[in-house]
Every structure is written in C-alpha cells, then in structure tokens.
Design a protein around this motif. Structure first.
Motif, PDB file in Angstrom:
ATOM      1  N   ALA A  47      62.245  66.638   7.556  1.00 52.43           N
ATOM      2  CA  ALA A  47      61.737  67.291   8.758  1.00 52.43           C
ATOM      3  C   ALA A  47      60.668  66.444   9.446  1.00 52.43           C
ATOM      4  O   ALA A  47      60.422  66.603  10.646  1.00 52.43           O
ATOM      5  CB  ALA A  47      61.164  68.665   8.413  1.00 52.43           C
ATOM      6  N   HIS A  48      60.058  65.537   8.696  1.00 51.89           N
ATOM      7  CA  HIS A  48      58.994  64.700   9.253  1.00 51.89           C
ATOM      8  C   HIS A  48      59.478  63.301   9.651  1.00 51.89           C
ATOM      9  O   HIS A  48      58.669  62.473  10.078  1.00 51.89           O
ATOM     10  CB  HIS A  48      57.842  64.570   8.250  1.00 51.89           C
ATOM     11  N   ILE A  49      60.775  63.041   9.508  1.00 52.94           N
ATOM     12  CA  ILE A  49      61.293  61.728   9.893  1.00 52.94           C
ATOM     13  C   ILE A  49      61.058  61.441  11.375  1.00 52.94           C
ATOM     14  O   ILE A  49      60.646  60.318  11.728  1.00 52.94           O
ATOM     15  CB  ILE A  49      62.788  61.597   9.517  1.00 52.94           C
ATOM     16  N   PRO A  50      61.290  62.395  12.291  1.00 56.86           N
ATOM     17  CA  PRO A  50      60.964  62.104  13.697  1.00 56.86           C
ATOM     18  C   PRO A  50      59.493  61.736  13.897  1.00 56.86           C
ATOM     19  O   PRO A  50      59.161  60.885  14.725  1.00 56.86           O
ATOM     20  CB  PRO A  50      61.313  63.414  14.419  1.00 56.86           C
ATOM     21  N   HIS A  51      58.606  62.368  13.114  1.00 55.95           N
ATOM     22  CA  HIS A  51      57.171  62.062  13.210  1.00 55.95           C
ATOM     23  C   HIS A  51      56.891  60.619  12.791  1.00 55.95           C
ATOM     24  O   HIS A  51      56.189  59.876  13.503  1.00 55.95           O
ATOM     25  CB  HIS A  51      56.375  63.024  12.326  1.00 55.95           C
ATOM     26  N   ILE A  52      57.431  60.219  11.638  1.00 54.65           N
ATOM     27  CA  ILE A  52      57.165  58.862  11.157  1.00 54.65           C
ATOM     28  C   ILE A  52      57.849  57.838  12.045  1.00 54.65           C
ATOM     29  O   ILE A  52      57.344  56.731  12.246  1.00 54.65           O
ATOM     30  CB  ILE A  52      57.598  58.712   9.671  1.00 54.65           C
ATOM     31  N   ALA A 249      67.553  66.357  12.522  1.00 53.69           N
ATOM     32  CA  ALA A 249      66.326  66.579  13.293  1.00 53.69           C
ATOM     33  C   ALA A 249      66.207  65.578  14.436  1.00 53.69           C
ATOM     34  O   ALA A 249      65.817  65.938  15.556  1.00 53.69           O
ATOM     35  CB  ALA A 249      65.108  66.490  12.371  1.00 53.69           C
ATOM     36  N   VAL A 250      66.555  64.313  14.161  1.00 50.62           N
ATOM     37  CA  VAL A 250      66.482  63.285  15.205  1.00 50.62           C
ATOM     38  C   VAL A 250      67.479  63.581  16.313  1.00 50.62           C
ATOM     39  O   VAL A 250      67.160  63.466  17.508  1.00 50.62           O
ATOM     40  CB  VAL A 250      66.746  61.884  14.599  1.00 50.62           C
ATOM     41  N   TYR A 251      68.697  63.980  15.932  1.00 49.87           N
ATOM     42  CA  TYR A 251      69.727  64.274  16.931  1.00 49.87           C
ATOM     43  C   TYR A 251      69.305  65.449  17.815  1.00 49.87           C
ATOM     44  O   TYR A 251      69.416  65.401  19.049  1.00 49.87           O
ATOM     45  CB  TYR A 251      71.047  64.598  16.226  1.00 49.87           C
ATOM     46  N   LEU A 252      68.808  66.514  17.189  1.00 47.35           N
ATOM     47  CA  LEU A 252      68.392  67.683  17.955  1.00 47.35           C
ATOM     48  C   LEU A 252      67.198  67.374  18.855  1.00 47.35           C
ATOM     49  O   LEU A 252      67.123  67.846  19.993  1.00 47.35           O
ATOM     50  CB  LEU A 252      68.046  68.830  17.003  1.00 47.35           C
ATOM     51  N   ARG A 253      66.282  66.568  18.362  1.00 47.34           N
ATOM     52  CA  ARG A 253      65.057  66.280  19.133  1.00 47.34           C
ATOM     53  C   ARG A 253      65.317  65.301  20.257  1.00 47.34           C
ATOM     54  O   ARG A 253      64.916  65.524  21.409  1.00 47.34           O
ATOM     55  CB  ARG A 253      63.980  65.705  18.195  1.00 47.34           C
ATOM     56  N   GLU A 254      65.986  64.189  19.965  1.00 51.14           N
ATOM     57  CA  GLU A 254      66.083  63.099  20.938  1.00 51.14           C
ATOM     58  C   GLU A 254      67.351  63.147  21.790  1.00 51.14           C
ATOM     59  O   GLU A 254      67.317  62.764  22.956  1.00 51.14           O
ATOM     60  CB  GLU A 254      65.997  61.750  20.218  1.00 51.14           C
ATOM     61  N   THR A 255      68.457  63.575  21.217  1.00 50.41           N
ATOM     62  CA  THR A 255      69.722  63.593  21.967  1.00 50.41           C
ATOM     63  C   THR A 255      69.938  64.930  22.672  1.00 50.41           C
ATOM     64  O   THR A 255      70.309  64.976  23.842  1.00 50.41           O
ATOM     65  CB  THR A 255      70.910  63.295  21.030  1.00 50.41           C
ATOM     66  N   VAL A 256      69.695  66.012  21.945  1.00 49.32           N
ATOM     67  CA  VAL A 256      69.930  67.342  22.502  1.00 49.32           C
ATOM     68  C   VAL A 256      68.733  67.839  23.313  1.00 49.32           C
ATOM     69  O   VAL A 256      68.877  68.643  24.222  1.00 49.32           O
ATOM     70  CB  VAL A 256      70.282  68.338  21.371  1.00 49.32           C
ATOM     71  N   GLY A 257      67.538  67.339  22.967  1.00 48.74           N
ATOM     72  CA  GLY A 257      66.347  67.740  23.697  1.00 48.74           C
ATOM     73  C   GLY A 257      65.700  69.007  23.186  1.00 48.74           C
ATOM     74  O   GLY A 257      64.952  69.673  23.923  1.00 48.74           O
ATOM     75  N   LEU A 265      65.040  72.805  12.236  1.00 52.19           N
ATOM     76  CA  LEU A 265      65.986  73.795  11.707  1.00 52.19           C
ATOM     77  C   LEU A 265      67.396  73.239  11.536  1.00 52.19           C
ATOM     78  O   LEU A 265      68.267  73.923  11.008  1.00 52.19           O
ATOM     79  CB  LEU A 265      66.036  75.014  12.637  1.00 52.19           C
ATOM     80  N   GLY A 266      67.644  72.012  11.989  1.00 54.44           N
ATOM     81  CA  GLY A 266      68.974  71.429  11.857  1.00 54.44           C
ATOM     82  C   GLY A 266      69.417  71.356  10.411  1.00 54.44           C
ATOM     83  O   GLY A 266      70.513  71.821  10.048  1.00 54.44           O
ATOM     84  N   ALA A 364      73.170  55.815   1.786  1.00 55.65           N
ATOM     85  CA  ALA A 364      73.517  54.689   2.654  1.00 55.65           C
ATOM     86  C   ALA A 364      74.114  55.136   3.980  1.00 55.65           C
ATOM     87  O   ALA A 364      74.059  54.399   4.965  1.00 55.65           O
ATOM     88  CB  ALA A 364      74.499  53.759   1.933  1.00 55.65           C
ATOM     89  N   GLY A 365      74.693  56.351   4.018  1.00 53.22           N
ATOM     90  CA  GLY A 365      75.290  56.839   5.253  1.00 53.22           C
ATOM     91  C   GLY A 365      74.323  56.877   6.424  1.00 53.22           C
ATOM     92  O   GLY A 365      74.613  56.353   7.512  1.00 53.22           O
ATOM     93  N   PRO A 366      73.131  57.477   6.264  1.00 55.21           N
ATOM     94  CA  PRO A 366      72.180  57.533   7.376  1.00 55.21           C
ATOM     95  C   PRO A 366      71.777  56.172   7.945  1.00 55.21           C
ATOM     96  O   PRO A 366      71.712  56.021   9.167  1.00 55.21           O
ATOM     97  CB  PRO A 366      70.979  58.268   6.763  1.00 55.21           C
ATOM     98  N   PRO A 367      71.505  55.138   7.108  1.00 56.90           N
ATOM     99  CA  PRO A 367      71.212  53.835   7.700  1.00 56.90           C
ATOM    100  C   PRO A 367      72.384  53.275   8.511  1.00 56.90           C
ATOM    101  O   PRO A 367      72.175  52.661   9.564  1.00 56.90           O
ATOM    102  CB  PRO A 367      70.926  52.943   6.478  1.00 56.90           C
ATOM    103  N   VAL A 368      73.603  53.467   8.030  1.00 62.85           N
ATOM    104  CA  VAL A 368      74.779  52.998   8.769  1.00 62.85           C
ATOM    105  C   VAL A 368      74.837  53.681  10.128  1.00 62.85           C
ATOM    106  O   VAL A 368      75.120  53.051  11.159  1.00 62.85           O
ATOM    107  CB  VAL A 368      76.069  53.259   7.966  1.00 62.85           C
ATOM    108  N   ILE A 369      74.561  54.978  10.147  1.00 63.29           N
ATOM    109  CA  ILE A 369      74.541  55.701  11.417  1.00 63.29           C
ATOM    110  C   ILE A 369      73.480  55.130  12.337  1.00 63.29           C
ATOM    111  O   ILE A 369      73.673  55.037  13.553  1.00 63.29           O
ATOM    112  CB  ILE A 369      74.288  57.200  11.159  1.00 63.29           C
ATOM    113  N   GLY A 370      72.348  54.725  11.771  1.00 63.78           N
ATOM    114  CA  GLY A 370      71.294  54.126  12.580  1.00 63.78           C
ATOM    115  C   GLY A 370      71.751  52.854  13.263  1.00 63.78           C
ATOM    116  O   GLY A 370      71.449  52.633  14.444  1.00 63.78           O
ATOM    117  N   PHE A 371      72.488  52.023  12.539  1.00 65.44           N
ATOM    118  CA  PHE A 371      72.982  50.773  13.126  1.00 65.44           C
ATOM    119  C   PHE A 371      73.985  51.057  14.247  1.00 65.44           C
ATOM    120  O   PHE A 371      73.937  50.438  15.312  1.00 65.44           O
ATOM    121  CB  PHE A 371      73.643  49.910  12.048  1.00 65.44           C
ATOM    122  N   VAL A 372      74.902  52.005  14.001  1.00 63.15           N
ATOM    123  CA  VAL A 372      75.880  52.371  15.028  1.00 63.15           C
ATOM    124  C   VAL A 372      75.175  52.974  16.229  1.00 63.15           C
ATOM    125  O   VAL A 372      75.499  52.676  17.383  1.00 63.15           O
ATOM    126  CB  VAL A 372      76.923  53.360  14.452  1.00 63.15           C
TER     127      VAL A 372
END
Length: 402
Positions: A47-52, A249-257, A265-266, A364-372
């Motif tokens: 939940a704090h990943i967007p913060h960091i 959380a990142v998708y809801l915050r940055e992409t969805v707004g 809550l995601g 490893a899935g989340p880092p791969v998504i980050g690169f894409v």
C-alpha cells in the motif's frame, strides 16, 4: 426429524465442517497464522509503494528494477532452503525466517535512496523464500499426521492477512500517519505473534524424512513434464497475485486517477475475494474438480484484468481486481498439493521445486510489468499478465494432477 434423511442430505455443511476443523485444530490454526503474518507484512508494504515511488522519484522502469531485488534474494536462498529446513525443522525455520522478515521489511520503507531500498528488498526475498517453503511443508505435515485437509484454508489465511494489512494501510494513509511509523508498528506486532505461536508450532512433527527415507532437505529436482506444466500454471497464477500486490495501487492511483485511499483498496478487493474462495476451497475443489477449477480460474483471472484495463474507472478497476482474486484463489492450494504427489519425485523435492518457481513468478512478475509499462504503458503490462493467465487455462486442460 428424520435422522436418515438428515444424514443423506447433500453435503450442505461441508464448507462449515472444513472451516471448523481448521479453526478448532491448534496446529492447523498456528500454521495458518504464520501464513497470515507473512501476508500482513506484504499487504502493509504494498500500500505504501506509491509513496516510496514518489519519495524517491522513481519511474515505472526504475521501480520495476528495484523491485527485482526481492526475487533476486529468493533465487539466492533457494538452494539453501532444503538444507536449512532439514537442520532446523519446519517450525524453527518458520520462526527465524519470520523474525528476519519483520526486520528486513522495515528497510525499504525508510530507504533514503534506491540502493538501500534494493538491499532491503533483497533481504526480504531471502526471508520470504525460506518461510514460504517452511510454512507450506508444515501445513503438509499437519495434513499428513492428522489426516485433515487444511492447505486451502492456510492459503486463505495468507489472503486474509493481505486483506487486513492493506485495509489498515488504507486507513493509515487516510489519517496521514507516517508510513515508516505504520510499518514499524506492524512489524512489532508480527514479531510478538511469532514468539507467541512458537510453542504450538514446536508440537508439529517434522518431516525430516519421508516414508521412503528421502531426506526432506532435498529442495530441488529437475522437473518432469507433469511438474513442468504445474510450474508454468503456477507461474501464471503467481504473476496474477504479484500484479495485485505490487501494481494495483499504482494502477489505480496513476492510470485510473483514484485517490490514495481508494488506490490502497486495490489489493484489498483482490484479497477479499481470494480469501473467501480459499476458505471454501477445501470443500469446492472436490466438488468441481481441481483441473476444471484451474481452467475456470485462469479464464476468470484473465477476464478480471481485462475489465480493469478496458474500463479504467475506480469502481470497475476494483471489480476487475476482485475477479482476479477469484480466478487466482485456488491455484496455489491445488498445485502445492499436487506437486507432492507426482510419481517418481520425492514429495519434499516436488513441493520445494514448485514453490520456488511459483514464488519467483510472484516476485519477478511485477518488475517485468514495470519494464513493459515504461516502454508501452501500464495497460500493456497488465495485458501481458492477462494473456499469460489465459494461456494457463489452456494448459490446465492437459496437465496431470495426481
């Protein structure tokens, strides 16, 4: 009341009986609480990943690369897990890895730069690798020695922990409590719970040797075709879980707004449905069939991500992550159990090999998504996982579950 008719009723109370068996058994509940403790920490952290991310001014690719430190730690620890568990026993391995996890997970949230964050996540990966194999083996030992089925419920406790962790984190964010303070309190409570659970954990018989005489410390085996297919399906399911954990959380915050509170809550929506179905899983799986569930689950998970992608609104995205939770819910309990029943492969080796590759997919899935995402956008990162989950539904048609 006709007693015979009552006894011949459909197994309407089967789900309740399975839950009562789990919660009334001290050893089963203790193992389940270890699962939950592990997930509370992860649910609180994500939940704090967007913060960091904002604090350290990280791009999607930078975040993905930094998050990769966690699976790197897992890969390093993997060859040692069997040896450590064989030396310590499952209960003590759970104890020491839980302590290491509570301490190390406080490092990334307080990191002043990406190097310290990566170092902390690397330590988290080391501890996660050990506790993942140790607690699943402990659950299997309880099933074997007591003749009960608890694997799905234990994974349900893991999901419940994630739900609790992310839910409390959402409230903490809304109250503007310092993320560092929040993680310190959570880690302290989990540390206390670890010490309180240890006396019961010590009563669980250790599988130092299997019935065939194979050492439980045999932590890796070259997969045959059946185990390989299980691993591929497990990787897909684990990537679905990893998406919800690190990117919802990142998708809801940055992409969805969505607001920060809604974004938190995601993972909660994902964990809510996953928790419910996992607690019912010990009754659902025999009725529907393991293979059929893996097929339906893969399709449901893929469709859930598609909903979140095609309809980028807070409400629909939360529904999509909830569907993802349903689809991924019983994959791990089914496959963890099946990996121990493959002819020609020692149970401990099958479990450890599957758990290792599955957890690599989870981390490893989340880092791969980050690169894409950095190159094409987060929509495409989630679409990639949806396609992999859809593929896993097809593989489930041909895999043999023993």
């Amino acid at each position: 009341m006709n007693t015979t008719a009552s006894l011949n009723k459909p197994h309407r109370n089967l789900f309740l009986q399975n839950l009562l068996t789990f919660f009334m058994n001290r050893q089963a509940l203790a193992v389940g609480l270890v699962f939950a403790s592990d997930s509370v920490l992860f649910g609180s952290w994500v939940a704090h990943i967007p913060h960091i991310k904002e604090k350290l001014h990280l791009s999607d690719a930078d975040l993905g690369l930094t998050l990769f430190a966690m699976p790197a730690g897992l890969i390093i620890m993997n060859p040692l897990t069997g040896y450590i568990i064989a030396k310590l026993g499952e209960s003590r391995a759970c104890f020491w890895s839980a302590i290491a996890l509570t301490i190390s997970i406080c490092i990334p949230i307080n990191a002043p730069n990406t190097a310290v964050m990566a170092f902390g996540l690397f330590l988290v990966g080391l501890a996660s690798a050990l506790i993942n194999v140790a607690m699943n083996t402990a659950a299997t030992n309880v099933e074997r020695t007591q003749g009960i089925s608890i694997m799905s419920s234990c994974h349900g406790m893991w999901s419940l922990g994630g739900l609790l962790g992310s839910g409390v984190a959402g409230a903490v964010i809304a109250l503007h409590v310092s993320p560092s303070m929040h993680m310190a309190v959570v880690a302290g409570l989990i540390l206390l719970a670890t010490f309180l659970l240890q006396p019961v954990m010590n009563t669980i018989p250790s599988s130092s040797r299997t019935e065939s005489g194979e050492k439980a410390g045999s932590s890796f085996v070259l997969p045959n075709q059946d185990l390989f297919l299980m691993i591929i399906i497990g990787l897909a399911v684990a990537m679905g879980e990893g998406v919800a954990l690190d990117w919802s959380a990142v998708y809801l915050r940055e992409t969805v707004g969505a607001s920060s509170q809604i974004a938190a809550l995601g993972f909660g929506a994902f964990s809510l449905t996953m928790t419910g179905f996992r607690f019912l899983g010990d009754g659902i799986i025999p009725k529907i069939g393991a293979k059929r569930w893996l097929q339906y689950g893969g399709l449901t998970a893929a469709l859930g991500l598609a909903v979140a992608i095609v309809f980028p609104y807070p409400a629909t995205a939360l529904i999509g992550f909830a569907m993802l939770g349903v689809g991924c819910s019983l994959g791990a309990p089914i496959l963890y159990g099946a990996s121990m029943r493959i002819p020609g492969i020692p149970p401990a080796a099958g479990l450890a090999t599957f758990a290792t590759f599955s957890f690599i997919g989870f981390l490893a899935g989340p880092p791969v998504i980050g690169f894409v995402s950095e190159s094409y956008g987060l929509y495409y990162g989630l679409s990639l996982v949806a396609a992999i989950l859809f593929m896993s539904a097809g593989l489930a048609r041909i895999v043999k579950l023993f």
